[in-house]
Every structure is written in structure tokens, then in C-alpha cells.
Scaffold this motif. Structure first.
Motif, mmCIF file in Angstrom:
data_model
loop_
_atom_site.group_PDB
_atom_site.id
_atom_site.type_symbol
_atom_site.label_atom_id
_atom_site.label_comp_id
_atom_site.label_asym_id
_atom_site.label_seq_id
_atom_site.Cartn_x
_atom_site.Cartn_y
_atom_site.Cartn_z
ATOM 1 N N VAL A 457 0.840 -1.192 0.000
ATOM 2 C CA VAL A 457 0.000 0.000 0.000
ATOM 3 C C VAL A 457 0.877 1.244 0.000
ATOM 4 O O VAL A 457 1.763 1.402 0.838
ATOM 5 N N THR A 458 0.611 2.138 -0.968
ATOM 6 C CA THR A 458 1.415 3.360 -1.098
ATOM 7 C C THR A 458 0.630 4.621 -0.767
ATOM 8 O O THR A 458 1.224 5.663 -0.481
ATOM 9 N N ALA A 459 -0.704 4.568 -0.850
ATOM 10 C CA ALA A 459 -1.502 5.765 -0.581
ATOM 11 C C ALA A 459 -2.929 5.344 -0.257
ATOM 12 O O ALA A 459 -3.351 4.212 -0.523
ATOM 13 N N ALA A 460 -3.669 6.295 0.328
ATOM 14 C CA ALA A 460 -5.080 6.056 0.661
ATOM 15 C C ALA A 460 -5.900 7.236 0.183
ATOM 16 O O ALA A 460 -5.452 8.393 0.235
ATOM 17 N N ASP A 461 -7.098 6.937 -0.303
ATOM 18 C CA ASP A 461 -8.043 7.964 -0.732
ATOM 19 C C ASP A 461 -9.373 7.634 -0.082
ATOM 20 O O ASP A 461 -10.145 6.837 -0.599
ATOM 21 N N GLY A 462 -9.617 8.239 1.088
ATOM 22 C CA GLY A 462 -10.761 7.810 1.876
ATOM 23 C C GLY A 462 -10.503 6.396 2.372
ATOM 24 O O GLY A 462 -9.473 6.132 2.984
ATOM 25 N N ILE A 463 -11.411 5.456 2.092
ATOM 26 C CA ILE A 463 -11.171 4.066 2.475
ATOM 27 C C ILE A 463 -10.593 3.258 1.330
ATOM 28 O O ILE A 463 -10.281 2.075 1.512
ATOM 29 N N ASP A 464 -10.451 3.875 0.157
ATOM 30 C CA ASP A 464 -9.814 3.195 -0.973
ATOM 31 C C ASP A 464 -8.299 3.268 -0.855
ATOM 32 O O ASP A 464 -7.740 4.258 -0.353
ATOM 33 N N LEU A 465 -7.632 2.226 -1.336
ATOM 34 C CA LEU A 465 -6.174 2.153 -1.250
ATOM 35 C C LEU A 465 -5.556 2.091 -2.643
ATOM 36 O O LEU A 465 -6.175 1.594 -3.584
ATOM 37 N N ILE A 466 -4.343 2.597 -2.734
ATOM 38 C CA ILE A 466 -3.522 2.459 -3.934
ATOM 39 C C ILE A 466 -2.289 1.682 -3.525
ATOM 40 O O ILE A 466 -1.700 1.922 -2.456
ATOM 41 N N ALA A 467 -1.905 0.708 -4.351
ATOM 42 C CA ALA A 467 -0.786 -0.155 -3.982
ATOM 43 C C ALA A 467 0.092 -0.431 -5.201
ATOM 44 O O ALA A 467 -0.354 -0.306 -6.354
ATOM 45 N N ALA A 468 1.333 -0.784 -4.933
ATOM 46 C CA ALA A 468 2.275 -1.148 -5.982
ATOM 47 C C ALA A 468 2.537 -2.653 -5.869
ATOM 48 O O ALA A 468 2.746 -3.159 -4.757
#
Length: 471
Positions: A457-468
Motif C-alpha cells: 500500500v502506497t496511498a489512501a483515498d478515503g477508504i480506498d487504497l492504492i498499492a504497488a
């Protein structure tokens, strides 16, 4: 050419399973299934009758479908599902645009009934019944209690074995998602004052393990990777089958042996029914993801008593501590009702303090509204609508902040993601379908839908996650 039918499925995952079984029965019964409502000779709407917004959505959908009788080729519009079961002839009288209102008892011969309705046959809507007054079948009388189980739209199968010869249709899937709900039971034995579900879904009725395993195999053969165990109260599974104190854990063990299934997710657990060792027992089963859908509904003891529920902030926080002691990164979600009759400002403050301390990953906030026929409808201390709306807004803002902080705390974690879209959007193990946010695995042009990938996990947008993607 066979008559074409289009089905609209509204409501929860349990309704989706009903819809898939209805589609299977219709297809076996000679109908062609179409996703295009304009091309349908009949439209079946599987309604939801849980809360006012869901009822309105169901009625609006039925009205929109009835327009197809003038603008399209449709000859009939039929209402099934919870709203139809709950209100029966009352709904039929109020909504003459629907050609028939069918209750649950009509499901086994839905194809014959629909054919009769399309031919102009008159169908008398059933009178609503309080299914709490109907005695469930004794375990020895139920399908699956002997050496074989009979599955919907299927020939008999040996308990726990492969389907026998016969029509190879259990369900006709609504989509090709790698996740599928598996309805392990229907009905509910609890008598929460705000809930009408037992009156139209009946008492709790578990499905036999052999039947569920056979259905899981059928789903796995069609590419399903995650089973989402659904019922009104999954923590009660097996109590009516006399299956012993670890019926749910034993079912999970059997399901974990199904080849092709990678994740097992359990939904809707009652905090008061999580007996000692149950958390450890569930998470000790291979393929069970660390995810807990806990039905708190409130935290103030006085409100919980009026809801005819049990617990308090200390017991709930203790339960969360036990979960996180076993699985520190577990996903935990819940729902709460604000504005319940008699709820004071102090009660609301107690709930807010609990929400802040609980640090849940996701939480639904609902404003109380009267449900016809429930005990809560008769309670004193009703709050004005504007007060309920204000409390929903303030609690939702707090929940949004707390859950966003929980998501941010996951930055740097290594998570496994079930890919649901070619652009890499899917769900990490701690995220339930549709309600708990998504995780997007960035950095790849395409990922195979249904694949499980590890990512950081690299970032969060609200409860959504962005991952590499992890290399």
C-alpha cells in the motif's frame, strides 16, 4: 424461439443468490435469459423490503419495468422477493402495473407460473404471512438430512460429493465476478425491535454442509475465487442442524478444501454470539480471510436494550481487542442506527466515543425510521426527522474521518489483492465486496481478473487504497 426474460436483482447478497437460483429455474424451464430489458418478453424484479429507501427503489423499478409493456416487447412484469413476500396482496392492490406479486413459495415452479401469467392467466397475490408463526422443518425432515442432498435446479448429490447426473445448473450467475455470495442460511431467530426480517423471512434455517460444499464446487468450476458467506446471522450457522458447537468452523474447513476457492469471507456476525475460541477457530482455517463484519448497531446500553440487543462499549472494545490480538491487520466493519426512539444526546456521545476508540475500517450509518409491524414502531420517544438527519450527518462525518485514518495507517502494509477489473482494481483481504472500498494495484498495464497478487500500500483515498505490486 423461447420467450425471453430479464431479471432485476435488488438488495443484499442473499437476494442475489435467490436471483441466480430463479434464473436457473427459468432457464431450465425453457426461458431464454436476456440482459436487455427492451428485448424481454417478461421482466421479473426481485425486490428488497428492508428499509424505506429500498422499498421505494423496488417500487420505482417495477414502475419503470411496466413502461416496457408499451415501449418494448414485454408482456408481463412480475414482483418477487422480500417486498412481494412481506406485503403480498397489499402490494398487488397498490401497484396494478405489476401483473403478479409472487411470494417465496412460488419459487420452485416460477417458470410455469411465469408462462401462465404471460399467456394472460390471472394470478391471485398471496396474503402476507408472519413467517415467525410457521414452524421450520425438523432437521430430519429437511433436504440433505439423509444420505443425499437435493440442490436447487439439480439432481441429487451425495453428501459432500460431486453432483450426480442431471441438469448441471445450480444458479445462473448474474455476472462473471471472481467473488460469489454463498447463502448459508435464511431467516433469523433474533427479535430486534427495529427489524421486520423474521416476519417475512422466517426463523433461522441453516443449509446442510454437503449442499453448500457441492454448490461451492459448482461455483469454483466457473472461475469463482472468493466465497462470501451470507445470511441474516452467520454466527448462528448450524444451531438448528444439531451440528455441534463448532458448526461454522467445521463448514469453513470443508469449504477450504474446495479446489479453486482461494478466499472465504464470513459476513454478518452477532457480537453476542461470538463464543470463546470462535475467532481463533475461524482464522485457523486455511483460506479464511481476516475479516469481521460485526453487527453492533449502537454502543449506548440504554439504546441497545430498547433495540433488544446486548452489549456496551467495554464489551465491544474487548471483542475488537481479541480480534486484533489474533489478526492485527484484520478488516472490521459494522453498521449503526442513530436517532432510535429514546436516544439521548448522552447516548449519541457514547456512540461517538465508541466509534473513535473502535477504529473500524468501514461503518454504515443509518437513521432510524419506523418499520411497519415492528415493536420499535410502538415505542415512545420518537425523534423528529430533522434531528435524526442531523445525527446521521454528524455521525457520518466522524465515521468518515475514523475510517480514513484507519486506511492511512495501512500505508506500507503488504496486502493480497483479488483483482476484479483489468485495470488492477480489486479488493484486499480486509475489504468486503461493494461496501468496504477498493484497492488499485498500480504500475501494470493489465492484470488478469480473478488473480491474487501481493502489493504494498502506497496511498489512501478515503477508504480506498492504492498499492504497488510487490516484486
Amino acid at each position: 424461439m423461447n420467450a425471453r426474460v430479464h431479471l432485476v436483482s435488488l438488495g443484499c447478497a442473499r437476494n442475489d443468490v435467490d436471483s441466480e437460483e430463479l434464473l436457473a429455474r427459468l432457464e431450465v424451464g425453457g426461458f431464454e435469459i436476456t440482459d436487455d430489458p427492451d428485448a424481454a418478453d417478461a421482466v421479473v424484479v426481485n425486490t428488497c423490503g428492508f428499509i424505506d429507501a429500498a422499498k421505494k427503489d423496488s417500487v420505482d423499478t417495477l414502475l419503470a419495468a411496466s413502461d416496457l409493456k408499451e415501449s418494448g416487447r414485454a408482456k408481463a412484469v412480475v414482483a418477487v422477493g422480500c417486498l412481494a413476500e412481506r406485503y403480498g396482496s397489499e402490494l398487488a392492490d397498490a401497484l396494478p402495473e405489476a401483473d403478479a406479486v409472487l411470494g417465496f413459495d412460488a419459487y420452485p415452479d416460477i417458470a410455469d407460473r411465469l408462462r401462465w401469467i404471460m399467456a394472460g392467466g390471472h394470478h391471485q397475490a398471496h396474503a402476507p404471512r408472519d413467517r415467525r408463526l410457521l414452524l421450520p422443518l425438523a432437521p430430519a425432515d429437511r433436504p440433505g438430512a439423509a444420505d443425499t442432498v437435493v440442490l436447487p435446479g439439480h439432481g441429487p448429490t451425495e453428501r459432500g460429493g460431486s453432483p450426480a447426473s442431471g441438469p448441471a445448473v445450480l444458479r445462473r450467475r448474474l455476472d462473471d465476478s471472481p467473488m460469489a455470495p454463498l447463502k448459508v442460511a435464511s431467516g433469523c431467530d433474533r427479535r430486534c425491535t427495529f427489524c421486520a426480517i423474521p416476519s417475512f423471512r422466517g426463523s433461522y434455517l441453516s443449509r446442510p454442509p454437503g449442499e453448500l460444499v457441492a454448490e461451492a464446487r459448482w461455483l469454483a468450476e466457473r472461475g469463482v475465487k472468493e466465497l462470501f458467506l451470507a445470511s441474516e446471522n452467520t454466527s448462528s450457522y448450524g444451531k438448528d442442524l444439531r451440528a455441534g458447537p463448532q458448526a461454522l468452523e467445521n463448514l469453513l474447513r470443508e469449504l477450504s478444501r474446495v479446489e479453486g476457492i482461494e478466499w472465504l469471507r464470513v459476513s454478518y456476525l452477532q457480537p453476542a454470539e461470538l463464543r470463546p475460541g470462535m475467532i481463533e477457530g475461524m482464522l485457523g482455517v486455511d483460506k479464511v480471510v481476516p475479516y469481521f463484519d460485526l453487527s453492533f448497531q449502537h454502543a449506548a446500553p440504554a439504546v441497545l436494550r430498547r433495540m433488544r440487543r446486548f452489549g456496551d462499549p467495554d464489551s465491544f472494545l474487548g471483542l475488537l481487542d481479541r480480534v486484533r490480538a489474533v489478526a492485527p491487520e484484520a478488516g472490521i466493519r459494522s453498521n449503526v442506527i442513530v436517532g432510535f426512539p429514546g436516544e439521548t444526546e448522552a447516548d449519541l456521545a457514547t456512540l461517538a466515543q465508541f466509534v473513535s476508540a473502535a477504529r473500524l475500517d468501514a461503518m454504515g450509518v443509518f437513521g432510524y425510521s419506523d418499520e411497519v409491524g415492528t415493536e420499535a414502531e410502538t415505542l415512545t420517544g420518537k425523534l423528529p426527522d430533522d434531528v435524526v438527519a442531523e445525527r446521521v450527518e454528524s455521525m457520518s462525518m466522524l465515521v468518515e474521518q475514523v475510517c480514513a485514518e484507519r486506511a492511512e495507517a495501512r500505508i506500507g502494509q503488504r496486502v493480497q489483492v483479488l483483482v476484479e477489473q483489468p485495470d488492477g482494481v480489486g479488493r484486499a483481504a480486509h475489504q468486503g465486496p461493494e461496501v468496504d472500498g477498493t484497492t488499485r494495484v498500480a504500475g501494470r498495464a493489465a492484470l488478469r481478473v480473478g488473480s491474487l497478487v501481493w502489493a504494498t500500500v502506497t496511498a489512501a483515498d478515503g477508504i480506498d487504497l492504492i498499492a504497488a505490486e510487490a516484486r
